[in-house]
Write an enzyme that holds these catalytic residues in place. Structure first.
Site, PDB file in Angstrom:
ATOM      1  N   SER A   1      -0.786   3.348 -38.140  1.00  7.53           N
ATOM      2  CA  SER A   1      -1.833   2.831 -37.539  1.00  7.53           C
ATOM      3  C   SER A   1      -2.966   2.151 -38.736  1.00  7.53           C
ATOM      4  O   SER A   1      -3.460   1.170 -38.570  1.00  7.53           O
ATOM      5  CB  SER A   1      -2.523   3.701 -36.710  1.00  7.53           C
ATOM      6  OG  SER A   1      -3.635   2.955 -35.864  1.00  7.53           O
TER       7      SER A   1
ATOM      8  N   VAL B   1      -1.338  -0.665 -40.601  1.00  8.31           N
ATOM      9  CA  VAL B   1      -1.379  -2.039 -39.780  1.00  8.31           C
ATOM     10  C   VAL B   1      -2.973  -2.689 -39.573  1.00  8.31           C
ATOM     11  O   VAL B   1      -2.946  -3.702 -39.620  1.00  8.31           O
ATOM     12  CB  VAL B   1      -0.821  -1.576 -38.340  1.00  8.31           C
ATOM     13  CG1 VAL B   1      -0.930  -2.915 -37.260  1.00  8.31           C
ATOM     14  CG2 VAL B   1       0.612  -1.405 -38.421  1.00  8.31           C
ATOM     15  N   HIS B   2      -3.933  -1.756 -39.426  1.00  2.96           N
ATOM     16  CA  HIS B   2      -5.160  -2.466 -39.513  1.00  2.96           C
ATOM     17  C   HIS B   2      -5.604  -3.071 -40.807  1.00  2.96           C
ATOM     18  O   HIS B   2      -6.299  -3.939 -40.733  1.00  2.96           O
ATOM     19  CB  HIS B   2      -6.149  -1.233 -39.183  1.00  2.96           C
ATOM     20  CG  HIS B   2      -6.327  -0.777 -37.818  1.00  2.96           C
ATOM     21  ND1 HIS B   2      -5.265   0.008 -37.157  1.00  2.96           N
ATOM     22  CD2 HIS B   2      -7.073  -1.250 -36.519  1.00  2.96           C
ATOM     23  CE1 HIS B   2      -5.622   0.308 -35.779  1.00  2.96           C
ATOM     24  NE2 HIS B   2      -6.800  -0.470 -35.567  1.00  2.96           N
ATOM     25  N   GLU B   3      -5.380  -2.394 -42.072  1.00  2.00           N
ATOM     26  CA  GLU B   3      -5.258  -2.975 -43.225  1.00  2.00           C
ATOM     27  C   GLU B   3      -4.666  -4.223 -43.230  1.00  2.00           C
ATOM     28  O   GLU B   3      -5.143  -5.250 -43.924  1.00  2.00           O
ATOM     29  CB  GLU B   3      -5.001  -1.839 -44.307  1.00  2.00           C
ATOM     30  CG  GLU B   3      -5.165  -2.433 -45.889  1.00  2.00           C
ATOM     31  CD  GLU B   3      -6.601  -2.464 -46.110  1.00  2.00           C
ATOM     32  OE1 GLU B   3      -7.180  -3.504 -46.892  1.00  2.00           O
ATOM     33  OE2 GLU B   3      -7.677  -1.872 -45.385  1.00  2.00           O
TER      34      GLU B   3
END
Length: 646
Positions: free
Chosen positions: A579, A582-584
């Protein structure tokens, strides 16, 4: 050429995968951890069920299940009929004592692949020895549990409900509405605070509009943010359409499996995994190659991730059902061959025990397939009478004709189209549906969508854009001079960024998803929970975005335990790391630099969660909520400002 495993080696491999089916007991909360159960759960869940292909049992003769009588291949009064209301099973087959089947010596002849009127299965070449070993362990485990319970009527019914812990019984689809639209919330004493929030927002936005009008601000269509939104809008729309159309690849794979042209276990999952990786990489590269504005790039990367999750869930859910279906077809056919003296038992297998194992295998596979075909929640008794129980006195073909088993009939263009429109990224055969579209509700949500977009553009243009320009100037200063500038920029950034944060929540999870759900008659509106009352960040992760949480729960957390043979804590870390990465990735798409600030802040939530669950803070709910709100208010602004200035 890979050498085919002989029966002995395959049986040794299968024996390492037993004990999972009856002992599957996964904690649905992938953020919660319990150190005292880690090892037991790891040993239980590290085994993958029903890997029974590529082994050749010795038989002679071929026969098909008989469907001539109303009772299918189980003769009248035989077999096992499981009732939801009673929870009882009544075996009365003439094969119980083996009187009608005689065992012969083993021959090296091969059992052909199982054929079915419904489809040709390429995974169904299963070894009887493997199946006997597999299911006998299940019977042993069930017997141990039965001895530990009382035999009163209530306990008997409970035993049946807990007999099988299904692999995809982890999620619950219900007819709930979103919290802020529910009658319970509207009639509650706290509804006035919700009205107060929107009235305060309206006054603040009107204040800005009045100032912009009298200060000769440019008209709306000349705002810089609006021009960014308008740039390449048709090209972005075509790119998004291409993404949607190419997301139908998993349907194509499943159709190939349905026609028997490929095997999911051997080929399908490899093709799907490769395609998923290429899907995201290609569209990320294409958005960069086309030099789309940053807002368009963010939209495309987020939408590509939605398509990725939908594709993955559809492919792997149906892939699991192929394994169950092929096992059931083999067990049914071999049982019929034993019944008609057309097959010889492998050496070392007892006839009575083998018959019992085949019945158990048939019972489980039909239970799983019927349950997945009929149930819309994770417990049959919660389905409002739509799921009347398990019927196993009929052959698989008859159960499909009666509509009790809807696999693989669910693999169709219309079914995938419906799923692609539903506001969920987790696939199942049947979802709860509403009877009709409430057009006044759709109108309300559509107005909310455009109203929220306007408010977000207004805040971005009037409040955020000047700060971003200041950050661009500060970025050109020497590093030692940026610190002071960063502090003032951060203080100015927090109020408007918090507004954008809240508007984003209402736009996506309350307005857009509700509008899609209403238009598609999708009844489950449980898109978010009361995240504003959470006391630690793991609770926030579960409640802020429930559709993605459900995907991570099923296809990352549970799959990590099954495939990677890890315990709950390690599975939680894997889920959290994926998670965070993916945010990065989204931050990289926005700013074009890989700094890792968001990744660092995401991972810092782990010690914060441990701290809030410590003995000192465990019962201090108010303090925990204060810590969470401090993070909600300051965290996004800190991260954004770091990317802008450094």
């Amino acid at each position: 050429m890979i050498k085919r495993m002989d029966t002995g080696d395959k049986l040794d491999s299968i024996s390492d995968r037993i004990n999972r089916r009856d002992l599957l007991n996964i904690n649905n909360d992938y953020n919660a951890s319990s150190s005292d159960t880690d090892e037991t759960e790891s040993s239980t869940l590290e085994k993958d069920p029903a890997d029974l292909s590529d082994v050749t049992p010795p038989i002679s003769g071929v026969a098909e299940p008989s469907n001539s009588s109303g009772d299918g291949y189980f003769r009248r009064g035989s077999g096992t009929n499981v009732s939801r209301s009673t929870g009882k099973k009544t075996p009365s087959s003439p094969l119980a004592n083996g009187s009608h089947v005689r065992s012969r010596k083993s021959h090296a002849s091969r059992l052909p692949r199982v054929g079915s009127s419904s489809s040709d299965i390429s995974d169904s070449d299963i070894t009887l020895g493997g199946l006997v070993k597999y299911v006998s362990e299940q019977d042993h485990q069930r017997l141990l549990r039965r001895k530990s319970r009382s035999e009163d009527g209530t306990t008997k019914e409970k035993k049946k409900k807990e007999k099988y812990r299904l692999r995809f019984g982890d999620l619950s689809f219900t007819g709930k509405s979103t919290i802020l639209d529910s009658q319970e919330f509207i009639k509650s004493e706290f509804y006035g605070f919700y009205i107060l929030f929107w009235l305060s927002t309206a006054f603040a936005m009107c204040n800005q509009l009045v100032h912009m009008y009298f200060e000769s601000y440019p008209p709306f269509w000349k705002w810089e943010i609006v021009q960014i939104l308008e740039r390449d809008i048709f090209k972005v729309g075509l790119t998004d359409l291409a993404m949607y159309l190419t997301s139908y690849f998993p349907l194509f794979l499943q159709i190939l499996c349905k026609r028997g042209w490929i095997s999911w276990k051997r080929t399908g999952w490899v093709l799907q995994s490769t395609y998923e990786t290429a899907f995201v990489a290609v569209y990320l590269w294409f958005a960069h190659y086309m030099q789309y504005p940053w807002i368009a790039r963010v939209f495309l990367v987020l939408h590509s991730l939605v398509f990725l999750m939908k594709m993955h869930s559809y492919g792997y859910y149906n892939g699991y059902l192929w394994t169950i279906f092929s096992e059931g077809l083999f067990s049914e056919r071999y049982f019929f061959q034993l019944q008609n003296n057309e097959v010889e038992l492998p050496e070392g297998h007892d006839l009575d025990h083998t018959i019992g194992i085949l019945k158990s295998s048939i019972e489980f596979t039909k239970y799983e397939l019927e349950y997945q075909s009929q149930a819309t929640t994770n417990k049959p008794e919660q389905d409002d009478g739509k799921y009347e129980g398990i019927e196993i006195n009929y052959s698989f073909a008859e159960l499909q004709e009666r509509g009790l088993i809807k696999f693989p009939q669910n693999i169709s263009l219309w079914n995938y189209f419906e799923y692609s429109m539903f506001p969920t990224v987790v696939y199942t055969i049947q979802y709860p549906r509403t009877p009709k579209v409430r057009w006044h509700f759709v109108f309300e949500k559509v107005c909310g969508i455009f109203g929220l977009i306007f408010l977000m553009v207004l805040v971005a243009q009037h409040n955020l854009l000047p700060i971003v320009k200041r950050a661009g100037v500060a970025r050109k200063l020497p590093v030692q001079e940026r610190g002071g500038q960063y502090f003032f920029i951060l203080l100015d950034m927090i109020p408007p960024f918090l507004m954008e944060y809240l508007f984003t929540f209402f736009l996506i999870w309350d307005a857009i998803l509700n509008a899609l759900a209403e238009l598609t008659l999708f009844a489950d509106r449980n898109f978010y929970g009361p995240w504003w009352s959470c006391t630690d960040f793991s609770e926030f992760a579960r409640l802020w975005n429930k559709p993605v949480h459900n995907f991570l729960l099923r296809h990352v957390y549970h799959s990590s335990i099954s495939a990677l043979k890890v315990n709950k804590i390690h599975a939680t870390l894997i889920t959290f790391i994926i998670s965070s990465v993916v945010h990065e990735l989204v931050m990289y798409v926005i700013f074009g630099t890989l700094r890792g600030y968001l990744l660092l802040f995401q991972m810092s939530q782990i010690p914060l969660v441990m701290m809030t669950r410590s003995k000192f803070l465990r019962d201090k709910k108010v303090l925990g909520n204060i810590i969470c709100w401090f993070g909600f208010i300051s965290g996004p602004s800190i991260i954004c400002t770091l990317y802008l200035v450094f």
